[in-house]
Scaffold this motif. Structure first.
Motif, PDB file in Angstrom:
ATOM      1  N   SER A 180      41.649  40.455  54.389  1.00  0.00           N
ATOM      2  CA  SER A 180      42.959  39.903  54.047  1.00  0.00           C
ATOM      3  C   SER A 180      43.995  40.998  53.774  1.00  0.00           C
ATOM      4  N   GLY A 181      45.060  40.979  54.534  1.00  0.00           N
ATOM      5  CA  GLY A 181      46.141  41.942  54.347  1.00  0.00           C
ATOM      6  C   GLY A 181      45.994  43.211  55.156  1.00  0.00           C
ATOM      7  N   ALA A 182      44.809  43.405  55.758  1.00  0.00           N
ATOM      8  CA  ALA A 182      44.597  44.621  56.566  1.00  0.00           C
ATOM      9  C   ALA A 182      44.990  44.385  58.022  1.00  0.00           C
ATOM     10  N   ASN A 183      45.026  45.460  58.789  1.00  0.00           N
ATOM     11  CA  ASN A 183      45.147  45.346  60.241  1.00  0.00           C
ATOM     12  C   ASN A 183      43.805  44.808  60.753  1.00  0.00           C
ATOM     13  N   PRO A 184      43.778  43.563  61.254  1.00  0.00           N
ATOM     14  CA  PRO A 184      42.494  42.929  61.579  1.00  0.00           C
ATOM     15  C   PRO A 184      41.721  43.690  62.653  1.00  0.00           C
ATOM     16  N   SER A 185      42.428  44.202  63.654  1.00  0.00           N
ATOM     17  CA  SER A 185      41.781  44.956  64.723  1.00  0.00           C
ATOM     18  C   SER A 185      41.133  46.211  64.163  1.00  0.00           C
ATOM     19  N   HIS A 186      41.904  46.964  63.397  1.00  0.00           N
ATOM     20  CA  HIS A 186      41.370  48.192  62.823  1.00  0.00           C
ATOM     21  C   HIS A 186      40.240  47.912  61.842  1.00  0.00           C
ATOM     22  N   PHE A 187      40.403  46.886  61.024  1.00  0.00           N
ATOM     23  CA  PHE A 187      39.395  46.613  60.001  1.00  0.00           C
ATOM     24  C   PHE A 187      38.041  46.296  60.629  1.00  0.00           C
ATOM     25  N   ASN A 188      38.028  45.360  61.568  1.00  0.00           N
ATOM     26  CA  ASN A 188      36.742  44.985  62.190  1.00  0.00           C
ATOM     27  C   ASN A 188      36.144  46.132  62.982  1.00  0.00           C
ATOM     28  N   GLN A 189      36.976  46.803  63.765  1.00  0.00           N
ATOM     29  CA  GLN A 189      36.438  47.914  64.565  1.00  0.00           C
ATOM     30  C   GLN A 189      35.965  49.058  63.683  1.00  0.00           C
ATOM     31  N   ALA A 190      36.646  49.246  62.549  1.00  0.00           N
ATOM     32  CA  ALA A 190      36.248  50.327  61.641  1.00  0.00           C
ATOM     33  C   ALA A 190      34.870  50.054  61.043  1.00  0.00           C
ATOM     34  N   LEU A 191      34.605  48.806  60.668  1.00  0.00           N
ATOM     35  CA  LEU A 191      33.277  48.471  60.131  1.00  0.00           C
ATOM     36  C   LEU A 191      32.191  48.757  61.165  1.00  0.00           C
ATOM     37  N   MET A 192      32.468  48.372  62.424  1.00  0.00           N
ATOM     38  CA  MET A 192      31.464  48.584  63.470  1.00  0.00           C
ATOM     39  C   MET A 192      31.314  50.069  63.814  1.00  0.00           C
ATOM     40  N   GLU A 193      32.445  50.768  63.839  1.00  0.00           N
ATOM     41  CA  GLU A 193      32.406  52.201  64.144  1.00  0.00           C
ATOM     42  C   GLU A 193      31.662  52.964  63.043  1.00  0.00           C
ATOM     43  N   LEU A 194      31.880  52.544  61.798  1.00  0.00           N
ATOM     44  CA  LEU A 194      31.157  53.171  60.686  1.00  0.00           C
ATOM     45  C   LEU A 194      29.653  52.959  60.856  1.00  0.00           C
ATOM     46  N   GLY A 195      29.270  51.754  61.265  1.00  0.00           N
ATOM     47  CA  GLY A 195      27.857  51.458  61.489  1.00  0.00           C
ATOM     48  C   GLY A 195      27.273  52.283  62.618  1.00  0.00           C
ATOM     49  N   ALA A 196      28.084  52.572  63.623  1.00  0.00           N
ATOM     50  CA  ALA A 196      27.599  53.322  64.787  1.00  0.00           C
ATOM     51  C   ALA A 196      27.536  54.824  64.523  1.00  0.00           C
ATOM     52  N   LEU A 197      28.468  55.338  63.720  1.00  0.00           N
ATOM     53  CA  LEU A 197      28.588  56.794  63.575  1.00  0.00           C
ATOM     54  C   LEU A 197      28.039  57.336  62.257  1.00  0.00           C
ATOM     55  N   ILE A 198      28.169  56.604  61.175  1.00  0.00           N
ATOM     56  CA  ILE A 198      27.810  57.110  59.847  1.00  0.00           C
ATOM     57  C   ILE A 198      26.684  56.284  59.217  1.00  0.00           C
ATOM     58  N   CYS A 199      26.924  54.993  59.119  1.00  0.00           N
ATOM     59  CA  CYS A 199      25.991  54.102  58.415  1.00  0.00           C
ATOM     60  C   CYS A 199      24.944  53.599  59.396  1.00  0.00           C
ATOM     61  N   THR A 200      24.191  54.557  59.956  1.00  0.00           N
ATOM     62  CA  THR A 200      23.249  54.284  61.044  1.00  0.00           C
ATOM     63  C   THR A 200      21.965  53.635  60.510  1.00  0.00           C
ATOM     64  N   PRO A 201      21.202  52.990  61.392  1.00  0.00           N
ATOM     65  CA  PRO A 201      19.987  52.294  60.946  1.00  0.00           C
ATOM     66  C   PRO A 201      19.035  53.208  60.165  1.00  0.00           C
ATOM     67  N   LYS A 202      18.787  54.410  60.734  1.00  0.00           N
ATOM     68  CA  LYS A 202      17.925  55.349  60.037  1.00  0.00           C
ATOM     69  C   LYS A 202      18.725  56.596  59.644  1.00  0.00           C
ATOM     70  N   SER A 203      18.389  57.172  58.521  1.00  0.00           N
ATOM     71  CA  SER A 203      19.033  58.392  58.021  1.00  0.00           C
ATOM     72  C   SER A 203      20.560  58.343  58.090  1.00  0.00           C
ATOM     73  N   PRO A 204      21.179  57.395  57.406  1.00  0.00           N
ATOM     74  CA  PRO A 204      22.651  57.356  57.379  1.00  0.00           C
ATOM     75  C   PRO A 204      23.216  58.624  56.739  1.00  0.00           C
ATOM     76  N   THR A 205      24.352  59.095  57.277  1.00  0.00           N
ATOM     77  CA  THR A 205      24.953  60.322  56.740  1.00  0.00           C
ATOM     78  C   THR A 205      25.979  59.993  55.662  1.00  0.00           C
TER      79      THR A 205
END
Length: 359
Positions: A180-205
């Motif tokens: 709510s109140g965020a840029n919806p495109s950026h917000f959703n893509q940021a969550l997914m990008e974080l999961g892909a690059l940082i918050c990875t399934p194993k050994s998150p950085t």
DNA sequence: AAGACGGGGAG
DNA sequence: CTCCCAGTCTT
């Protein structure tokens, strides 16, 4: 706020940290060059169950071949399947093709921007609907995929089993509150990008994570144990004889798979279920099934192919046509140089390597 | 709620 | 090799 999980969570500061990181660190991906709803749609379908690196070349080729929803709607299904060859989950391609035809017919080629009509299109489920609505149409809708569930499980220390359908609904409500109140495109893509690059399934950085200070799992040191996910059951083994049936004209027999089920509408070399038929009865079974005689020759190889829910053990045999051909079933004989024009599953693409080049 | 539906990459 | 990844449709 309908989920008390977000009590005492600083949503606005979280949005800012997350989106600032995304704007700065996001990968340069072909479908991010503009927000053409058609491109967003195609990319999101391709990205289901499929890694970014795998999708990129397919996306480029697909857009060159079918630049607009009209081009896709006009295409033959075989062309679409050929462009999808090797990507897997081929119902995605058939559904996308059908949906493109529906968009042209019902909406004059304009992809609908409301949740109801968009979500009614073939192959567009809750995730893809939210992704298109937020990325292409800037609407505050959740787009909860596996990345988002993993990120939010850790961020909010949620121990629900993410394999359960109910859990995705809970995360959708949480995202509705958080976006709510965020840029919806950026917000959703940021969550997914974080999961892909940082918050990875194993050994998150976690030490590089832009929202480390918000993360309840990190504060408790349990980021490696989340998310909770029940395990899939083991795939079952199926054994087949795959027949490379050579005709006198250096051609091979192929057939099209049924219109429903596994690898629907793709082409293959004939497969004989070995357990049910038995090698001794194979030639007779073949005549009964296809209406002409073959003579079985040597086994020239064996391959295993693993799917999500089953394993194919493929015993590859050569065979020769030895009788009249009055086909009962649909099959064709194709010159070996022309095999590549038909869409095949990866398992049978690999079997083509057993065909001699010099014949 | 559970099962069908591909294929690739990391270790 | 073994393990992990995971949206949508159907039943």
């Amino acid at each position: 706020m309908s989920d008390k999980t977000l009590q005492s969570f600083n949503i606005y500061q979280f949005q800012e940290h997350l989106i600032d990181w995304f704007v700065d660190q996001q990968r340069d991906l072909p479908w991010r060059k503009n927000k053409d709803p058609y491109k967003v749609w195609v990319s999101e379908i391709m990205l289901q169950q499929t890694k970014v690196d795998t999708v990129i070349p397919y996306f480029h080729h697909f857009m060159k071949k079918f630049p607009t929803v009209h081009d896709l709607a006009m295409a033959e299904e075989q062309e679409v399947l050929k462009a999808w060859e090797g990507l897997g989950y081929y119902s995605r391609a058939r559904n996308l093709h059908q949906a493109a035809k529906d968009v042209v017919e019902k909406y004059d080629g304009v992809i609908p921007s409301n949740p109801k009509e968009l979500g009614a299109l073939k192959g567009i489920g809750p995730y893809t609907k939210g992704a298109i609505l937020s990325i292409a149409f800037m609407q505050e809708e959740p787009a909860v995929d596996g990345n988002v569930m993993r990120v939010l499980s850790r961020l909010l220390k949620i121990e629900d089993d993410i394999a359960r359908p109910k859990t995705r609904k809970r995360f959708e409500q949480i995202v509705r509150d958080m976006i709510s109140g965020a840029n919806p495109s950026h917000f959703n893509q940021a969550l997914m990008e974080l999961g892909a690059l940082i918050c990875t399934p194993k050994s998150p950085t976690c030490l590089l994570c832009p929202v480390m200070e918000h993360c309840r799992a990190f504060h408790s040191g349990v980021e490696e144990t989340l998310p909770i996910k029940s395990k899939a059951k083991k795939p079952k083994l199926e054994t087949f004889v795959v027949l490379l049936i050579k005709d006198k004209d250096h051609t091979y027999m192929i057939e099209q798979r049924p219109t429903d089920g596994l690898l629907a509408n793709l082409w293959q070399f004939p497969m004989v279920p070995l357990k049910e038929v038995g090698l001794e009865n194979l030639e007779l079974w073949f005549f009964t099934e296809y209406g002409f005689h073959i003579s079985l020759q040597d086994q020239i190889g064996e391959r295993r192919h693993v799917f999500t829910h089953l394993i194919w053990d493929l015993k590859i045999y050569e065979a020769r046509v030895s009788g009249k051909m009055e086909g009962k079933k649909d099959f064709i004989f194709v010159e070996s140089e022309a095999l590549h024009t038909y869409p095949f599953p990866v398992s049978h693409k690999k079997i083509m390597e057993y065909i001699e080049q010099d014949d």
